[in-house]
Design an enzyme around this catalytic site. Structure first.
Site, short mmCIF file in Angstrom:
data_model
loop_
_atom_site.label_atom_id
_atom_site.label_comp_id
_atom_site.label_asym_id
_atom_site.label_seq_id
_atom_site.Cartn_x
_atom_site.Cartn_y
_atom_site.Cartn_z
N HIS A 82 -60.45 -19.00 18.19
CA HIS A 82 -61.84 -18.73 18.52
C HIS A 82 -62.76 -19.52 17.59
CE1 HIS A 82 -60.27 -14.48 19.81
NE2 HIS A 82 -59.96 -15.41 20.70
N TYR A 93 -67.28 -7.23 16.39
CA TYR A 93 -67.47 -6.25 15.33
C TYR A 93 -68.75 -5.50 15.67
CZ TYR A 93 -64.04 -8.61 12.29
OH TYR A 93 -62.89 -9.15 11.74
N PRO A 108 -59.40 -3.39 6.09
CA PRO A 108 -59.11 -4.49 7.03
C PRO A 108 -60.32 -5.15 7.69
CG PRO A 108 -58.52 -2.35 8.00
CD PRO A 108 -58.91 -2.09 6.59
N LYS A 142 -58.47 -9.86 5.59
CA LYS A 142 -58.08 -10.66 4.42
C LYS A 142 -56.68 -10.39 3.87
CE LYS A 142 -61.53 -13.26 3.79
NZ LYS A 142 -61.11 -13.89 5.06
N TYR A 154 -65.08 -15.61 5.66
CA TYR A 154 -64.21 -15.13 6.75
C TYR A 154 -63.09 -16.14 7.03
CZ TYR A 154 -62.88 -12.53 10.91
OH TYR A 154 -62.17 -11.78 11.82
P1 RFL Z 1 -46.08 -5.90 3.16
O1 RFL Z 1 -46.40 -6.52 4.46
O2 RFL Z 1 -46.36 -4.46 2.97
O3 RFL Z 1 -44.55 -6.21 2.85
C1 RFL Z 1 -43.85 -5.58 1.81
C2 RFL Z 1 -42.37 -5.55 2.15
O4 RFL Z 1 -41.66 -4.98 1.06
C3 RFL Z 1 -40.73 -4.05 1.55
N1 RFL Z 1 -40.44 -3.05 0.50
C4 RFL Z 1 -39.31 -3.05 -0.23
N2 RFL Z 1 -38.24 -3.87 -0.25
C5 RFL Z 1 -37.21 -3.57 -1.09
N3 RFL Z 1 -37.22 -2.48 -1.91
C6 RFL Z 1 -38.27 -1.63 -1.94
N4 RFL Z 1 -38.27 -0.57 -2.75
C7 RFL Z 1 -39.38 -1.90 -1.08
N5 RFL Z 1 -40.56 -1.29 -0.83
C8 RFL Z 1 -41.18 -1.99 0.12
C9 RFL Z 1 -41.41 -3.45 2.77
O5 RFL Z 1 -40.47 -2.87 3.67
C10 RFL Z 1 -42.09 -4.68 3.37
O6 RFL Z 1 -41.29 -5.36 4.30
O7 RFL Z 1 -46.84 -6.64 1.94
P2 RFL Z 1 -47.31 -8.20 1.78
O8 RFL Z 1 -46.18 -9.13 2.03
O9 RFL Z 1 -48.03 -8.23 0.50
O10 RFL Z 1 -48.34 -8.44 2.99
C11 RFL Z 1 -49.59 -7.77 3.05
C12 RFL Z 1 -50.03 -7.59 4.50
O11 RFL Z 1 -48.97 -6.97 5.22
C13 RFL Z 1 -51.32 -6.77 4.64
O12 RFL Z 1 -52.23 -7.12 3.61
C14 RFL Z 1 -52.01 -6.96 6.01
O13 RFL Z 1 -51.26 -6.36 7.04
C15 RFL Z 1 -53.42 -6.40 5.99
N6 RFL Z 1 -54.12 -6.51 7.30
C16 RFL Z 1 -54.71 -7.68 7.69
N7 RFL Z 1 -54.62 -8.79 6.91
C17 RFL Z 1 -55.14 -9.97 7.35
O14 RFL Z 1 -55.07 -10.96 6.62
N8 RFL Z 1 -55.76 -10.10 8.57
C18 RFL Z 1 -55.90 -9.03 9.41
O15 RFL Z 1 -56.41 -9.17 10.52
C19 RFL Z 1 -55.40 -7.77 8.96
N9 RFL Z 1 -55.49 -6.68 9.76
C20 RFL Z 1 -54.16 -5.40 8.17
C21 RFL Z 1 -54.87 -5.52 9.40
C22 RFL Z 1 -53.51 -4.19 7.86
C23 RFL Z 1 -53.59 -3.14 8.74
N10 RFL Z 1 -52.89 -1.95 8.38
C24 RFL Z 1 -51.94 -1.35 9.23
C25 RFL Z 1 -52.91 -1.53 7.00
C26 RFL Z 1 -54.95 -4.46 10.28
C27 RFL Z 1 -54.33 -3.26 9.95
C28 RFL Z 1 -54.47 -2.13 10.93
C1 PHB Z 2 -56.57 -7.30 14.39
O1 PHB Z 2 -56.58 -8.04 15.40
O2 PHB Z 2 -55.66 -6.49 14.18
C2 PHB Z 2 -57.70 -7.37 13.41
C3 PHB Z 2 -58.73 -8.25 13.63
C4 PHB Z 2 -59.79 -8.32 12.72
C5 PHB Z 2 -59.81 -7.48 11.62
C6 PHB Z 2 -58.75 -6.60 11.40
C7 PHB Z 2 -57.70 -6.54 12.29
O3 PHB Z 2 -60.86 -7.52 10.76
#
Ligand code: RFL
Ligand code: PHB
Length: 391
Positions: free
Chosen positions: A72, A201, A292, A296, A384
């Site tokens: 986009h 948003y 979220p 980031k 962003y």
């Molecule tokens: P993760 O993804 O949590 O991965 C950590 C891994 O470690 C494992 N683990 C273990 N392994 C061995 N021994 C243990 N004792 C362990 N404990 C845990 C876990 O099973 C897992 O596989 O951390 P990482 O790699 O730092 O990545 C971070 C991201 O996952 C997170 O920041 C994002 O998902 C946040 N987020 C978003 N980030 C973006 O950049 N753009 C987005 O659009 C965005 N949207 C979001 C999001 C997070 C969301 N939720 C569910 C919190 C939207 C949502 C709804």
């Molecule tokens: C998503 O598509 O899951 C999403 C998009 C934008 C955000 C957070 C999550 O700021």
């Protein structure tokens, strides 16, 4: 087992790190406590910053993303009955918003690592660290009914917010900064075609809502809710009715469809300083959390391991320790800017039940300023699409 870098966690941080080290000729082993199917099926982020997309392509891992991702030119901000397009591409000299689900990134990275002969040990338990403050650290763990040990030069704690790595830094050696928000998001996946050509948003008097996408057939939407609410209180009819109101716009209709996944998540900001103790380096959600709204979290996790991989490369190739010594300070400068941006987007767009009418008007003035001032819009756009990664 022996390797150069022992990585805990096969999330975005751990997997990108393993690939970056492999490209630099450094050996790594990943220990992950969940199974492959589970990590490849967990629904999380959606938006990739431009440099994350570029990195995937440079590593030769971007083919499916380029085919199936959504690109986009910007996003839409909606408030006070108006919609405004923010043209990030025009404002940042060509940087776009890419929507490609986190679990698709995970699938691509796991498949490529295994195809390269890399080692990912799934379903490990009871990870424990030894000798972090010496020069020969090791990780004890269990897999199946066996006790195992991984000896290494360095440990990368990429195990997310609830993992053991951050807690292995003695409390006296770290400071933690924390903020919990009085609202959460109810997120859904629905079988429906897109309702709009880009993300919306929306700040509405009933609360925030976000419209995103996953594919031509599947849409991702969120509405602000009470973080303590029970998902059982949200029937599909109630969800669609609430979204209909919060995205409502004359002459436009939200396309509904069967909801096949729904959950509620709380929101927090968190930073651990420093992100290092001896031979242990923590990265991604293990070290910091953002709400979220700024999209980031995943991108910050990848930025940390870019810095870490460069520092490890300098150590192995040139015998230089200075980049490793500066790892935490280098990451935290960028982390705090992402914390600021995520907090700003969150407070500007959500309805805080505890805020005064004065504060509410300030947030609306902020939005009004952002959509009408080229300077303000440019500042939002450059954050962003992603700030540069410094040396
Ligand atoms: P993760 O993804 O949590 O991965 C950590 C891994 O470690 C494992 N683990 C273990 N392994 C061995 N021994 C243990 N004792 C362990 N404990 C845990 C876990 O099973 C897992 O596989 O951390 P990482 O790699 O730092 O990545 C971070 C991201 O996952 C997170 O920041 C994002 O998902 C946040 N987020 C978003 N980030 C973006 O950049 N753009 C987005 O659009 C965005 N949207 C979001 C999001 C997070 C969301 N939720 C569910 C919190 C939207 C949502 C709804
Ligand atoms: C998503 O598509 O899951 C999403 C998009 C934008 C955000 C957070 C999550 O700021």
């Amino acid at each position: 087992m022996r390797t150069q870098v022992g990585i805990i966690g096969a999330g975005p941080a751990g997997l990108f790190l393993a690939h970056l080290l492999h490209r630099a000729g450094i050996e790594a082993v990943i220990l992950e406590n969940r199974g492959r199917e589970e990590i490849e099926g967990t629904i999380r982020a959606g938006v990739l910053e431009q440099w994350t997309v570029d990195l995937m392509n440079q590593m030769g891992l971007g083919q499916r993303m380029m085919r199936e991702g959504h690109f986009h030119s910007g996003v839409t901000f909606q408030f006070g009955g108006e919609r405004h397009h923010l043209d990030f591409e025009g404002l940042t000299g060509g940087k776009r918003v890419t929507v490609y689900a986190q679990h698709e990134v995970i699938k691509d990275l796991v498949a490529a690592r295994l195809a390269d002969g890399g080692t990912i040990v799934f379903s490990v338990r009871d990870v424990q660290f030894r000798g972090l403050d010496g020069t020969a650290p090791s990780i004890a763990y269990r897999v199946g009914d066996r006790d195992e040990r991984l000896d290494c030069d360095f440990i990368a704690g990429c195990d997310g917010f609830h993992g053991p790595s951050r807690k292995a830094i003695p409390a006296a050696h770290r400071a933690e900064y924390d903020k919990t928000y009085p609202f959460g998001w109810l997120g859904i996946l629905a079988e429906a075609p897109p309702s709009w050509h880009e993300l919306i948003y929306s700040r509405h008097e009933r609360g925030f809502a976000l419209l995103s996408t996953r594919s031509p057939e599947i849409q991702r939407l969120y509405v602000q809710c009470d973080p303590e609410d029970d998902i059982a209180n949200w029937s599909d009819d109630r969800i669609w009715s609430e979204m209909g109101m919060r995205f409502g716009f004359p002459g436009w209709r939200l396309i509904e469809g069967p909801i096949f996944q729904k959950s509620i998540l709380g929101m927090r900001s968190f930073v651990c300083d420093p992100m290092q103790f001896g031979r242990l380096f923590i990265a991604g959600d293990a070290a910091h959390i953002v709400p979220p709204t700024g999209a980031k979290g995943l991108n910050l996790a990848v930025a940390d391991v870019v810095v870490l991989s460069r520092a490890l490369e300098a150590w192995y190739r040139l015998g230089r320790a200075d980049l490793l010594d500066r790892y935490s300070a280098t990451c935290l400068r960028r982390v705090w800017k992402a914390e600021r941006f995520s907090w700003y987007m969150t407070t500007m767009l959500h309805l805080d039940p505890g805020e005064t009418p004065f504060e509410r008007r300030i947030h609306i003035a902020d939005l009004d300023y952002v959509v009408h001032s080229r300077a303000a819009m440019t500042a939002l756009a450059e954050n962003y699409v992603g700030l540069p990664i410094e040396e």
